[in-house]
Structure formats: structure tokens, C-alpha cells
Enzyme design. Structure first.
Site, PDB file in Angstrom:
ATOM      1  N   CYS A  97      19.265  34.567  60.943  1.00 15.22           N
ATOM      2  CA  CYS A  97      18.699  33.928  62.139  1.00 15.22           C
ATOM      3  C   CYS A  97      19.130  34.699  63.382  1.00 15.22           C
ATOM      4  O   CYS A  97      20.326  34.977  63.555  1.00 15.22           O
ATOM      5  CB  CYS A  97      19.167  32.481  62.226  1.00 15.22           C
ATOM      6  SG  CYS A  97      18.580  31.614  63.700  1.00 15.22           S
TER       7      CYS A  97
ATOM      8  N   CYS B  76      23.049  29.284  68.982  1.00 11.49           N
ATOM      9  CA  CYS B  76      22.862  28.024  68.270  1.00 11.49           C
ATOM     10  C   CYS B  76      24.117  27.626  67.496  1.00 11.49           C
ATOM     11  O   CYS B  76      24.750  28.466  66.838  1.00 11.49           O
ATOM     12  CB  CYS B  76      21.683  28.157  67.312  1.00 11.49           C
ATOM     13  SG  CYS B  76      21.348  26.669  66.359  1.00 11.49           S
TER      14      CYS B  76
ATOM     15  N   CYS C   4      24.695  26.544  62.554  1.00 14.54           N
ATOM     16  CA  CYS C   4      25.275  27.189  61.374  1.00 14.54           C
ATOM     17  C   CYS C   4      26.626  27.797  61.731  1.00 14.54           C
ATOM     18  O   CYS C   4      26.886  28.122  62.889  1.00 14.54           O
ATOM     19  CB  CYS C   4      24.348  28.287  60.841  1.00 14.54           C
ATOM     20  SG  CYS C   4      22.798  27.676  60.146  1.00 14.54           S
TER      21      CYS C   4
ATOM     22  N   GLN D 186      19.980  12.375  50.978  1.00 13.69           N
ATOM     23  CA  GLN D 186      20.598  13.687  50.947  1.00 13.69           C
ATOM     24  C   GLN D 186      19.676  14.730  51.575  1.00 13.69           C
ATOM     25  O   GLN D 186      18.467  14.754  51.309  1.00 13.69           O
ATOM     26  CB  GLN D 186      20.945  14.079  49.513  1.00 13.69           C
ATOM     27  CG  GLN D 186      22.111  13.305  48.935  1.00 13.69           C
ATOM     28  CD  GLN D 186      23.434  13.662  49.593  1.00 13.69           C
ATOM     29  OE1 GLN D 186      23.621  14.762  50.109  1.00 13.69           O
ATOM     30  NE2 GLN D 186      24.365  12.721  49.584  1.00 13.69           N
TER      31      GLN D 186
ATOM     32  N   TYR E 168      29.032   1.675  50.226  1.00 14.69           N
ATOM     33  CA  TYR E 168      28.223   2.551  51.091  1.00 14.69           C
ATOM     34  C   TYR E 168      27.006   3.001  50.275  1.00 14.69           C
ATOM     35  O   TYR E 168      26.728   4.188  50.126  1.00 14.69           O
ATOM     36  CB  TYR E 168      29.028   3.756  51.576  1.00 14.69           C
ATOM     37  CG  TYR E 168      30.411   3.429  52.102  1.00 14.69           C
ATOM     38  CD1 TYR E 168      30.603   3.056  53.439  1.00 14.69           C
ATOM     39  CD2 TYR E 168      31.524   3.491  51.275  1.00 14.69           C
ATOM     40  CE1 TYR E 168      31.880   2.763  53.920  1.00 14.69           C
ATOM     41  CE2 TYR E 168      32.797   3.202  51.736  1.00 14.69           C
ATOM     42  CZ  TYR E 168      32.964   2.834  53.064  1.00 14.69           C
ATOM     43  OH  TYR E 168      34.228   2.549  53.530  1.00 14.69           O
TER      44      TYR E 168
ATOM     45  N   GLU F 228      26.122  -2.210  51.570  1.00 20.30           N
ATOM     46  CA  GLU F 228      25.575  -1.254  52.538  1.00 20.30           C
ATOM     47  C   GLU F 228      25.376  -1.962  53.875  1.00 20.30           C
ATOM     48  O   GLU F 228      24.894  -3.096  53.910  1.00 20.30           O
ATOM     49  CB  GLU F 228      24.245  -0.684  52.022  1.00 20.30           C
ATOM     50  CG  GLU F 228      23.415   0.072  53.031  1.00 20.30           C
ATOM     51  CD  GLU F 228      24.135   1.266  53.633  1.00 20.30           C
ATOM     52  OE1 GLU F 228      24.032   1.442  54.866  1.00 20.30           O
ATOM     53  OE2 GLU F 228      24.802   2.012  52.883  1.00 20.30           O
TER      54      GLU F 228
ATOM     55  N   ASP G  40      30.746   6.281  48.577  1.00 25.39           N
ATOM     56  CA  ASP G  40      30.226   7.454  49.289  1.00 25.39           C
ATOM     57  C   ASP G  40      30.340   7.169  50.784  1.00 25.39           C
ATOM     58  O   ASP G  40      29.347   6.899  51.457  1.00 25.39           O
ATOM     59  CB  ASP G  40      28.772   7.700  48.879  1.00 25.39           C
ATOM     60  CG  ASP G  40      28.184   8.958  49.508  1.00 25.39           C
ATOM     61  OD1 ASP G  40      28.938   9.708  50.155  1.00 25.39           O
ATOM     62  OD2 ASP G  40      26.969   9.184  49.356  1.00 25.39           O
TER      63      ASP G  40
ATOM     64  N   CYS H  77      31.759  13.910  51.979  1.00 25.49           N
ATOM     65  CA  CYS H  77      31.140  14.998  52.736  1.00 25.49           C
ATOM     66  C   CYS H  77      32.130  15.677  53.672  1.00 25.49           C
ATOM     67  O   CYS H  77      31.753  16.597  54.400  1.00 25.49           O
ATOM     68  CB  CYS H  77      29.936  14.491  53.525  1.00 25.49           C
ATOM     69  SG  CYS H  77      30.314  13.177  54.709  1.00 25.49           S
TER      70      CYS H  77
END
Length: 409
Positions: free
Chosen positions: A76, A84, A87, A230, A259, A283, A326, A353
């Protein structure tokens, strides 16, 4: 602590190891310098971008004096210093990116949980580009959409986003609007693009689509296009497969899915326990619960509870055979871990995550007699520093039914 603000200062450093957050560690004049756009072992010239007067500062590598063999040209054109912030690792080849993430996961487990654990970050299908199915663009002063610079409100206008699916990138970046307008874009498994506009201070306005169709865990899902799902097209089925394997819930058993989102893991657990078992799905998102109830209407053994895990899990008196969780990026925390331990499951399957949150919670589980026995990590967010992990925790022998040490006699 430094009395001098180094912001804007340039100097050369030798780059040390990777750190959590998409940067590497260097040192200068007794201070730690967190350097972006560098790789371990390189010598680079940096420009300090942020200095709040503490024992560390943040900097960008603006010139590479001695390059790592893992360095590549970013795909990129705006993935460089001051540009940016979407990333972190486009300047590293895909394999070395995964190795960097593996070192971060291992370091967090060692530092925060006291575990020495070999980590391999596994690649998902389709490579490091064109994987992002959901993204939020924002318009800058000229009305063109883009993404924000790293740790900044400044918007970098984009003609394309190489990590985003082509349909989503094309539809979102073709828009023009007043500054600060956000465009939420999602591309589902059929290639349908769903677009919502959010004006500053306003409510989302659906411009196209709205209900995404996805395939995962052997089922077809109809879910809110801008709700939780996801981001990587192959992540949902991959994670569901690992969760199912490690949960191994007994027939007619009782399990918790915390969750739960729209019920991805609940669907796998429900198949394991059968009609005589129970899956308690908790949830907090009302739309996610409605999606779950609709998609899993054929699984009456799934009991939905809408509310925070912190509140509901602590009030459940029945024990559980297995617990799957999660949590959000911050992790579960001590209260939720205590509630899980109080249910005395034999196994806990933790989907994470954020490796730091995972490590903190693993340490907390250890205080309740649960030990991590397996770990898998997946490159569900190529080119970024993010990594998805699944950990299996088992109750140690000698731990009583309510999570405390067993008493003799």
C-alpha cells in the site's frame, strides 16, 4: 524521566525486539523508544512523534540504514511513516509478520502469566491481502473517505485499501460527504456490499443492504451487517472448529457461551450436548441476541440471556461442564473469571483478540486452580499487529467443586 520534549527530534537507533502494539523497542540516552515501521535487528533513523515526558517516547523510522532480510516494499502506498494507521507490518514479509506476532504472544504469557510457551501463529487461507470484510472509513476535510493516521484524528484519503475486500473498498471509498462522516462497509459471503452512513452526532443511515449472509460452522447465518462477526472470511469457521474440538461438551451436558454474539460457538456446543443438554448463551447486544435467536431457532437447547456477562454469570447457580468465552479486547476480568470458576467446569475455552488480556486472565484463572494446557494462534488480521488466540484451560486435580482448593477429610 526526561525533562526535555523530544517531539520532532531525529536520531539513529539500533532496533531491538518487537513489542505488543505494532512497534519495536529501541533505546536512546537511557530512554525507551517505541519505533513503528522498523524491524528487529535494523538500524534506522527515527523521528519522534510523541513524547509525554515519561521514560519512553514514540517514533517513526523515517530511513532504514541497515535493513532486515525480512523487510519488503509495502503493497500500500500510504503504509509509511505519518500516513495511514490501519496497518502495522506491511514492511515485513508475511511469514516474518506471523513470527513477530508469535513472539508478542509468548512474551505476554511469560510476563503477565509466568508461562513459558512455544507459540506459532497459523496462516488463514487466501493470503495477507483482500481479507478484511468489514471496515469503517471516515471523510477528511476534503470530503474524501480514508482512514486515520496512527494515534491521530487526521484522515489519510485512500484510493484503495489493499487489505479490504474489493467490493467493500470500492463502495466505501467512492463516497463523498461532509468532513467527519463515517461509512461502515461490510461485504458478505455472497459478495453483497452493505453500506451505512454515520454523520457526526447522528444515527446510522443504511444506504444499501443491512442483513449479511455468512457461512460458518456448517450453517448459513443471516446477521446484522454492521454487528459483530469475524472480519476475516475464514476466521469464524476456523475458530468454531477449534472451540468445538477443545470444548468436547458431553451429551446432555450444561455449557456456557459467554459474550455469545450471534451464537456461532453456541451452535457448535448445542450440537454436542444435544436436545437433552443446555447451552446458556449470554450476550449484551440486543441485536446480536435477536440474530442468535433467529438463526438458532432449530436449537431449543440454547437459552439466550441478554445482558452483561459480569451481571448474569455471577447470578447463575447451576454448575457447568464447559465454559466458552470470547470477551472484548479488554478481556474478561476478575469478576467473570471468579464466576466461571464458581461453576466448576472441567474445561474453559477462551477465545482472545488481545494477547495481553488473555495473559492477564490466564493468570487470574491460575489463582482459581485452572491451568492453560493448549494454545493456538491465528493470523486473522494480516498486516496488522492483531492476532486471534484460542486457549484451553483445565481444572487441576485437587480443586474443589466451587473453584477453591479441595479439603481433606
Amino acid at each position: 524521566m526526561s525533562d526535555t520534549d523530544w517531539t520532532g527530534r531525529e536520531f539513529d537507533v539500533d532496533v531491538g525486539d518487537v513489542a505488543h502494539g505494532g512497534h519495536c523497542v529501541a533505546r536512546a540516552e537511557g530512554r525507551v523508544v517505541f519505533v513503528r515501521h522498523a524491524l528487529p535487528g535494523e538500524r534506522v533513523r527515527v523521528r519522534v512523534t510523541e513524547d509525554r515526558g515519561k521514560s519512553f517516547c514514540r517514533a517513526d523510522a523515517i530511513a532504514v540504514l541497515e535493513a532486515s532480510p525480512d523487510r519488503v516494499e509495502p503493497p500500500c502506498p500510504v503504509a509509511g511513516p505519518g500516513l495511514c494507521g490501519g496497518c502495522d507490518w506491511q514492511h515485513a514479509a508475511p511469514g516474518p509478520q506471523r513470527a513477530l506476532k508469535a513472539r508478542v504472544v509468548a512474551e505476554q504469557l511469560e510476563r503477565l502469566a509466568g508461562l513459558t510457551w512455544p507459540v506459532e501463529v497459523e496462516e488463514l487461507a487466501d493470503g495477507p491481502l483482500r481479507w478484511r470484510s468489514r471496515v469503517r472509513f471516515v471523510t477528511g476535510r476534503d470530503g474524501r473517505p480514508g482512514l486515520r493516521a496512527h494515534r491521530s484524528h487526521d484522515v489519510v484519503a485512500l484510493d484503495d485499501c489493499p487489505i479490504t475486500l474489493e467490493g467493500a473498498a470500492g463502495e466505501g471509498l467512492a463516497r463523498r460527504a461532509r468532513p467527519g462522516t463515517e461509512f461502515e462497509v461490510a461485504e458478505d459471503v455472497r459478495g453483497t456490499v452493505h453500506l451505512a452512513e454515520i454523520r457526526r452526532g447522528g444515527r446510522p443511515k443504511q444506504l444499501s443492504g443491512g442483513i449479511a449472509v455468512e457461512h460458518a460452522a456448517g450453517r448459513t447465518w443471516r446477521v446484522a451487517a454492521h454487528g459483530f462477526w469475524q472480519v476475516h472470511p475464514h476466521a469464524a469457521s476456523t475458530l468454531a472448529g477449534v472451540v468445538g474440538e477443545w470444548a468436547a461438551a458431553p451429551e446432555a451436558g450444561r455449557v456456557w457461551d459467554l459474550y455469545a454474539g450471534a451464537g456461532l460457538f453456541a451452535s457448535v456446543l448445542a450440537d454436542q450436548v444435544g436436545r437433552d443438554g443446555t447451552v446458556l448463551a449470554i450476550e449484551s447486544g440486543r441485536r446480536a441476541v435477536r440474530d442468535g435467536q433467529s438463526n438458532l431457532a432449530d436449537l431449543p437447547q440454547v437459552e439466550w440471556h441478554c445482558g452483561t456477562v459480569e451481571r448474569i454469570a455471577s447470578t447463575v447457580e447451576q454448575q457447568a461442564d464447559v465454559v466458552v468465552l470470547d470477551p472484548p479486547r479488554k478481556g474478561a476480568g476478575g469478576g467473570v473469571v471468579a464466576a466461571i470458576a464458581g461453576a466448576s467446569p472441567d474445561r474453559v475455552v477462551y477465545v482472545a483478540c488481545d494477547p495481553a488480556a488473555l495473559a492477564r486472565d490466564v493468570a487470574t484463572f491460575a489463582g482459581h486452580g485452572y491451568r492453560m494446557t493448549a494454545l493456538r494462534a491465528f493470523d486473522a488480521f494480516p498486516m496488522t499487529h492483531h492476532v486471534e488466540c484460542v486457549a484451553l484451560l483445565r481444572r487441576e486435580a485437587g480443586v474443589g467443586e466451587r473453584g477453591g482448593p479441595a479439603r481433606a477429610g
